[in-house]
Design a protein around this motif. Structure first.
Motif, PDB file in Angstrom:
ATOM      1  N   UNK A 172      23.329  41.141  22.493  1.00 47.12           N
ATOM      2  CA  UNK A 172      22.846  40.534  21.259  1.00 47.12           C
ATOM      3  C   UNK A 172      23.868  40.661  20.137  1.00 47.12           C
ATOM      4  N   UNK A 173      24.639  41.707  20.162  1.00 48.67           N
ATOM      5  CA  UNK A 173      25.604  41.953  19.087  1.00 48.67           C
ATOM      6  C   UNK A 173      27.043  41.820  19.568  1.00 48.67           C
ATOM      7  N   UNK A 174      27.264  41.000  20.568  1.00 50.10           N
ATOM      8  CA  UNK A 174      28.609  40.881  21.143  1.00 50.10           C
ATOM      9  C   UNK A 174      29.570  40.251  20.128  1.00 50.10           C
ATOM     10  N   UNK A 175      30.743  40.831  20.039  1.00 49.40           N
ATOM     11  CA  UNK A 175      31.776  40.311  19.145  1.00 49.40           C
ATOM     12  C   UNK A 175      33.067  40.166  19.938  1.00 49.40           C
ATOM     13  N   UNK A 176      33.839  39.137  19.566  1.00 49.84           N
ATOM     14  CA  UNK A 176      35.094  38.864  20.254  1.00 49.84           C
ATOM     15  C   UNK A 176      36.246  38.855  19.263  1.00 49.84           C
ATOM     16  N   UNK A 216      45.536  38.319  30.964  1.00 48.80           N
ATOM     17  CA  UNK A 216      44.440  38.867  31.763  1.00 48.80           C
ATOM     18  C   UNK A 216      44.628  40.355  32.017  1.00 48.80           C
ATOM     19  N   UNK A 217      45.872  40.777  32.229  1.00 48.39           N
ATOM     20  CA  UNK A 217      46.161  42.192  32.443  1.00 48.39           C
ATOM     21  C   UNK A 217      45.859  43.045  31.225  1.00 48.39           C
ATOM     22  N   UNK A 218      45.792  42.427  30.057  1.00 46.55           N
ATOM     23  CA  UNK A 218      45.485  43.147  28.819  1.00 46.55           C
ATOM     24  C   UNK A 218      44.012  42.987  28.429  1.00 46.55           C
ATOM     25  N   UNK A 219      43.214  42.422  29.327  1.00 50.66           N
ATOM     26  CA  UNK A 219      41.775  42.311  29.076  1.00 50.66           C
ATOM     27  C   UNK A 219      41.339  41.001  28.437  1.00 50.66           C
ATOM     28  N   UNK A 264      38.570  38.350  24.004  1.00 48.52           N
ATOM     29  CA  UNK A 264      38.111  39.569  24.679  1.00 48.52           C
ATOM     30  C   UNK A 264      37.092  40.252  23.778  1.00 48.52           C
ATOM     31  N   UNK A 265      36.176  40.932  24.432  1.00 49.22           N
ATOM     32  CA  UNK A 265      35.089  41.580  23.709  1.00 49.22           C
ATOM     33  C   UNK A 265      35.620  42.778  22.930  1.00 49.22           C
TER      34      UNK A 265
END
Length: 191
Positions: free
Chosen positions: A122-126, A161-164, A187-188
């Motif tokens: 619900x509180x996801x931030x990117x 991708x290797x850094x998330x 990324x989150x």
């Protein structure tokens, strides 16, 4: 009709929250009854290696023989060490009320985990990163012997991708006679 106690025990054993068994490991000295000589020590060493699943290499055989010689010190016969593992069911004599209490603990832990995941969703931030490319190079089109100057899109995707980072979208804008391509990564943000 199913036995309620058995069903509760089965569910508790599946849970990672509640410890249902206790493992007691002891080391015992076993007398083989064999006379302590080179042939019998070698036979006991080979049996030990076979029992443990180790290869019969010279260094393994020497190690096993030394271990058996240490165990047999002071005895006239070949003595081997053996580990004995006793597993005890902690809920074997538990009443239905005790099992029900343990089940409640498992349920509470499961609900807490679900709540945590829902809260995060619900509180996801990117956070975002953008990479601009004037041309898209594919790895399969890499010229022979050209390593430094040629950067493929696969390399860029693997680097991020290797850094998330994950590719969120890709779009292009006209630029002169060509198109500039933008890769948008996200990324989150983990608090």
């Amino acid at each position: 009709m199913a036995d309620l106690r058995s069903l509760m025990l089965e569910e508790l054993r599946k849970s990672s929250v509640v410890q249902t068994t206790s493992v007691d490991e002891t080391e015992e000295l076993l007398d083989t009854g064999l006379e302590k000589n080179e042939d019998n020590i070698l036979a006991a060493a080979l049996a030990y290696l076979d029992n443990k699943g180790y290869r019969r290499r010279a260094d393994n055989i020497d190690f096993a023989k030394n271990m058996i010689m240490e165990s047999s010190e002071g005895y006239d016969t070949v003595i081997v060490k053996q580990k004995r593992v006793v597993e005890t069911d902690l809920f074997e004599g538990a009443s239905q009320e005790e099992l029900r209490d343990a089940m409640s603990v498992c349920e509470l832990e499961t609900l807490t985990a679900i709540h945590t995941k829902l809260e995060r969703m619900a509180n996801i931030r990117y956070e975002y990163a953008i990479k601009a490319l004037d041309e898209i190079n594919l790895e399969e089109n890499r010229p022979k012997g050209k390593l430094g100057d040629y950067v493929s899109i696969e390399e860029i995707l693997n680097e991020y991708g290797g850094k998330g980072w994950e590719l969120d979208r890709m779009y292009g804008e006209p630029r002169g006679k060509g198109i500039r391509t933008y890769l948008v990564f996200k990324r989150e943000i983990m608090d």
